[in-house]
Write a protein that holds these residues in place. Structure first.
Motif, PDB file in Angstrom:
ATOM      1  N   ALA A 148       0.826  -1.215   0.000  1.00 23.22           N
ATOM      2  CA  ALA A 148       0.000   0.000   0.000  1.00 23.22           C
ATOM      3  C   ALA A 148       0.857   1.260   0.000  1.00 23.22           C
ATOM      4  O   ALA A 148       0.496   2.266  -0.614  1.00 23.22           O
ATOM      5  N   GLY A 149       2.010   1.216   0.663  1.00 24.99           N
ATOM      6  CA  GLY A 149       2.870   2.391   0.739  1.00 24.99           C
ATOM      7  C   GLY A 149       3.960   2.451  -0.314  1.00 24.99           C
ATOM      8  O   GLY A 149       4.677   3.452  -0.409  1.00 24.99           O
ATOM      9  N   ALA A 150       4.080   1.416  -1.128  1.00 23.87           N
ATOM     10  CA  ALA A 150       5.186   1.334  -2.088  1.00 23.87           C
ATOM     11  C   ALA A 150       5.221   2.517  -3.057  1.00 23.87           C
ATOM     12  O   ALA A 150       6.293   2.997  -3.422  1.00 23.87           O
ATOM     13  N   TRP A 151       4.058   2.999  -3.480  1.00 27.07           N
ATOM     14  CA  TRP A 151       4.003   4.108  -4.431  1.00 27.07           C
ATOM     15  C   TRP A 151       4.765   5.315  -3.900  1.00 27.07           C
ATOM     16  O   TRP A 151       5.467   5.992  -4.641  1.00 27.07           O
ATOM     17  N   LEU A 152       4.639   5.556  -2.614  1.00 31.06           N
ATOM     18  CA  LEU A 152       5.268   6.734  -2.012  1.00 31.06           C
ATOM     19  C   LEU A 152       6.755   6.538  -1.715  1.00 31.06           C
ATOM     20  O   LEU A 152       7.443   7.492  -1.366  1.00 31.06           O
ATOM     21  N   HIS A 153       7.242   5.317  -1.865  1.00 29.40           N
ATOM     22  CA  HIS A 153       8.662   5.033  -1.640  1.00 29.40           C
ATOM     23  C   HIS A 153       9.413   4.813  -2.953  1.00 29.40           C
ATOM     24  O   HIS A 153      10.614   4.598  -2.936  1.00 29.40           O
ATOM     25  N   THR A 154       8.710   4.846  -4.047  1.00 27.19           N
ATOM     26  CA  THR A 154       9.301   4.528  -5.341  1.00 27.19           C
ATOM     27  C   THR A 154       9.945   5.766  -5.963  1.00 27.19           C
ATOM     28  O   THR A 154       9.350   6.841  -5.951  1.00 27.19           O
ATOM     29  N   PRO A 155      11.139   5.617  -6.530  1.00 32.41           N
ATOM     30  CA  PRO A 155      11.803   6.756  -7.169  1.00 32.41           C
ATOM     31  C   PRO A 155      10.976   7.338  -8.318  1.00 32.41           C
ATOM     32  O   PRO A 155      10.297   6.613  -9.046  1.00 32.41           O
ATOM     33  N   ALA A 156      11.066   8.648  -8.462  1.00 32.84           N
ATOM     34  CA  ALA A 156      10.313   9.357  -9.505  1.00 32.84           C
ATOM     35  C   ALA A 156      10.611   8.804 -10.890  1.00 32.84           C
ATOM     36  O   ALA A 156       9.724   8.745 -11.746  1.00 32.84           O
ATOM     37  N   GLU A 157      11.860   8.360 -11.111  1.00 31.43           N
ATOM     38  CA  GLU A 157      12.225   7.840 -12.432  1.00 31.43           C
ATOM     39  C   GLU A 157      11.384   6.629 -12.814  1.00 31.43           C
ATOM     40  O   GLU A 157      11.040   6.444 -13.983  1.00 31.43           O
ATOM     41  N   LEU A 158      11.061   5.807 -11.849  1.00 29.93           N
ATOM     42  CA  LEU A 158      10.215   4.646 -12.135  1.00 29.93           C
ATOM     43  C   LEU A 158       8.752   5.059 -12.233  1.00 29.93           C
ATOM     44  O   LEU A 158       8.032   4.590 -13.117  1.00 29.93           O
ATOM     45  N   LEU A 159       8.314   5.941 -11.348  1.00 33.50           N
ATOM     46  CA  LEU A 159       6.920   6.383 -11.383  1.00 33.50           C
ATOM     47  C   LEU A 159       6.568   7.060 -12.702  1.00 33.50           C
ATOM     48  O   LEU A 159       5.432   6.980 -13.163  1.00 33.50           O
ATOM     49  N   THR A 160       7.519   7.718 -13.321  1.00 32.27           N
ATOM     50  CA  THR A 160       7.265   8.433 -14.575  1.00 32.27           C
ATOM     51  C   THR A 160       7.717   7.658 -15.804  1.00 32.27           C
ATOM     52  O   THR A 160       7.625   8.157 -16.927  1.00 32.27           O
ATOM     53  N   HIS A 161       8.182   6.442 -15.607  1.00 33.93           N
ATOM     54  CA  HIS A 161       8.725   5.651 -16.712  1.00 33.93           C
ATOM     55  C   HIS A 161       7.727   5.444 -17.850  1.00 33.93           C
ATOM     56  O   HIS A 161       8.110   5.401 -19.016  1.00 33.93           O
ATOM     57  N   ASP A 162       6.464   5.333 -17.514  1.00 32.80           N
ATOM     58  CA  ASP A 162       5.455   5.113 -18.564  1.00 32.80           C
ATOM     59  C   ASP A 162       5.004   6.413 -19.229  1.00 32.80           C
ATOM     60  O   ASP A 162       4.113   6.408 -20.073  1.00 32.80           O
ATOM     61  N   GLY A 163       5.610   7.530 -18.841  1.00 32.44           N
ATOM     62  CA  GLY A 163       5.293   8.810 -19.457  1.00 32.44           C
ATOM     63  C   GLY A 163       4.109   9.531 -18.833  1.00 32.44           C
ATOM     64  O   GLY A 163       3.774  10.645 -19.230  1.00 32.44           O
ATOM     65  N   SER A 164       3.479   8.925 -17.840  1.00 32.08           N
ATOM     66  CA  SER A 164       2.325   9.573 -17.222  1.00 32.08           C
ATOM     67  C   SER A 164       2.752  10.409 -16.019  1.00 32.08           C
ATOM     68  O   SER A 164       3.853  10.268 -15.497  1.00 32.08           O
ATOM     69  N   ASP A 165       1.859  11.270 -15.601  1.00 32.05           N
ATOM     70  CA  ASP A 165       2.069  12.077 -14.405  1.00 32.05           C
ATOM     71  C   ASP A 165       1.695  11.211 -13.206  1.00 32.05           C
ATOM     72  O   ASP A 165       0.529  10.846 -13.049  1.00 32.05           O
ATOM     73  N   PRO A 166       2.664  10.862 -12.338  1.00 31.54           N
ATOM     74  CA  PRO A 166       2.370   9.950 -11.235  1.00 31.54           C
ATOM     75  C   PRO A 166       1.404  10.516 -10.193  1.00 31.54           C
ATOM     76  O   PRO A 166       0.899   9.772  -9.365  1.00 31.54           O
ATOM     77  N   GLN A 167       1.146  11.812 -10.260  1.00 27.50           N
ATOM     78  CA  GLN A 167       0.207  12.419  -9.313  1.00 27.50           C
ATOM     79  C   GLN A 167      -1.171  12.655  -9.920  1.00 27.50           C
ATOM     80  O   GLN A 167      -2.067  13.150  -9.231  1.00 27.50           O
ATOM     81  N   SER A 168      -1.342  12.302 -11.183  1.00 28.67           N
ATOM     82  CA  SER A 168      -2.647  12.527 -11.806  1.00 28.67           C
ATOM     83  C   SER A 168      -3.674  11.567 -11.204  1.00 28.67           C
ATOM     84  O   SER A 168      -3.341  10.426 -10.843  1.00 28.67           O
ATOM     85  N   PRO A 169      -4.898  12.018 -11.088  1.00 33.64           N
ATOM     86  CA  PRO A 169      -5.941  11.134 -10.541  1.00 33.64           C
ATOM     87  C   PRO A 169      -6.070   9.821 -11.311  1.00 33.64           C
ATOM     88  O   PRO A 169      -6.292   8.768 -10.716  1.00 33.64           O
ATOM     89  N   GLN A 170      -5.891   9.885 -12.616  1.00 29.14           N
ATOM     90  CA  GLN A 170      -6.013   8.670 -13.427  1.00 29.14           C
ATOM     91  C   GLN A 170      -4.900   7.673 -13.101  1.00 29.14           C
ATOM     92  O   GLN A 170      -5.141   6.472 -12.977  1.00 29.14           O
ATOM     93  N   ARG A 171      -3.667   8.175 -12.969  1.00 25.30           N
ATOM     94  CA  ARG A 171      -2.540   7.281 -12.686  1.00 25.30           C
ATOM     95  C   ARG A 171      -2.639   6.707 -11.285  1.00 25.30           C
ATOM     96  O   ARG A 171      -2.364   5.525 -11.062  1.00 25.30           O
ATOM     97  N   LEU A 172      -3.047   7.531 -10.331  1.00 24.91           N
ATOM     98  CA  LEU A 172      -3.220   7.034  -8.961  1.00 24.91           C
ATOM     99  C   LEU A 172      -4.327   5.978  -8.911  1.00 24.91           C
ATOM    100  O   LEU A 172      -4.181   4.954  -8.244  1.00 24.91           O
ATOM    101  N   ALA A 173      -5.406   6.208  -9.627  1.00 20.68           N
ATOM    102  CA  ALA A 173      -6.505   5.238  -9.659  1.00 20.68           C
ATOM    103  C   ALA A 173      -6.057   3.932 -10.308  1.00 20.68           C
ATOM    104  O   ALA A 173      -6.423   2.837  -9.856  1.00 20.68           O
ATOM    105  N   SER A 174      -5.262   4.043 -11.355  1.00 16.44           N
ATOM    106  CA  SER A 174      -4.755   2.850 -12.035  1.00 16.44           C
ATOM    107  C   SER A 174      -3.857   2.036 -11.107  1.00 16.44           C
ATOM    108  O   SER A 174      -3.972   0.807 -11.018  1.00 16.44           O
ATOM    109  N   HIS A 175      -2.974   2.724 -10.408  1.00 18.44           N
ATOM    110  CA  HIS A 175      -2.093   2.017  -9.474  1.00 18.44           C
ATOM    111  C   HIS A 175      -2.893   1.415  -8.323  1.00 18.44           C
ATOM    112  O   HIS A 175      -2.636   0.276  -7.921  1.00 18.44           O
TER     113      HIS A 175
END
Length: 189
Positions: A148-175
């Motif tokens: 549950a907490g992994a998203w907040l511990h993951t480096p930005a480089e991985l969170l943005t690897h797919d080209g999406s905004d990791p803070q967008s509601p859509q990306r958060l909902a997908s995760h």
């Protein structure tokens, strides 16, 4: 106009949460907490004795809320994971303060043993799948909370690897959906 000591304490604590979550115990400065809270520096010492006392009060506030916020239900561990993820996204300071605690003051803070005992007991239900029962309840809770907490511990480089905004509601909902599904698969066997 009389002073409102409870309001002053609350402002100091809120400023301390911001400061300690940003820079930890070692990096925090009482002067910045004083400025941010609008409280006289002397009042911080009156209410909290010293920086250590203020950090302990901050940990008590944030960590107690964190571990009490969401209760696992053995019938819905995937839902628990999703709810924990939601809480952490809404309260990122909780993750940061908990991390600073582990790094700088692992024995400081609230006694949460009873709260965790209740959470582990909720996972010891007889109607869990055989796969879930094969994982000791404490480990299952650690795994679910860690996921549950992994998203907040993951480096930005991985969170943005797919080209999406990791803070967008859509990306958060997908995760969140992926998290819930992963936990569902673990407990469904």
């Amino acid at each position: 106009m009389p002073r409102d000591s409870e309001a002053t304490r609350a402002r100091i604590l809120e400023a301390a949460i911001t400061e300690f979550s940003a820079v930890g115990f070692s990096g925090a400065r009482i002067e910045r907490i004083s400025e941010r809270s609008g409280a006289n520096k002397r009042m911080i010492y009156v209410y909290y004795t010293d920086k250590e006392g203020l950090f302990t009060a901050t940990l008590n506030e944030v960590i107690t809320k964190l571990v009490s916020a969401v209760t696992p239900d053995h019938n819905d561990l995937p839902g628990y994971a999703g709810s924990m993820f939601d809480y952490l996204i809404e309260h990122p300071e909780a993750v940061r303060i908990a991390a600073w605690r582990q790094l700088e003051r692992p024995t400081t803070g609230p006694q949460t043993t009873d709260i965790y005992a209740q959470k582990v007991a909720a996972i010891r239900a007889p109607d869990l799948s055989e796969t879930a029962k094969a994982i000791p309840p404490t480990d299952l809770l650690i795994l679910v909370q860690g996921m549950a907490g992994a998203w907040l511990h993951t480096p930005a480089e991985l969170l943005t690897h797919d080209g999406s905004d990791p803070q967008s509601p859509q990306r958060l909902a997908s995760h969140r959906a992926a998290l819930v599904e992963a936990v569902r698969r673990i407990v469904a066997g």
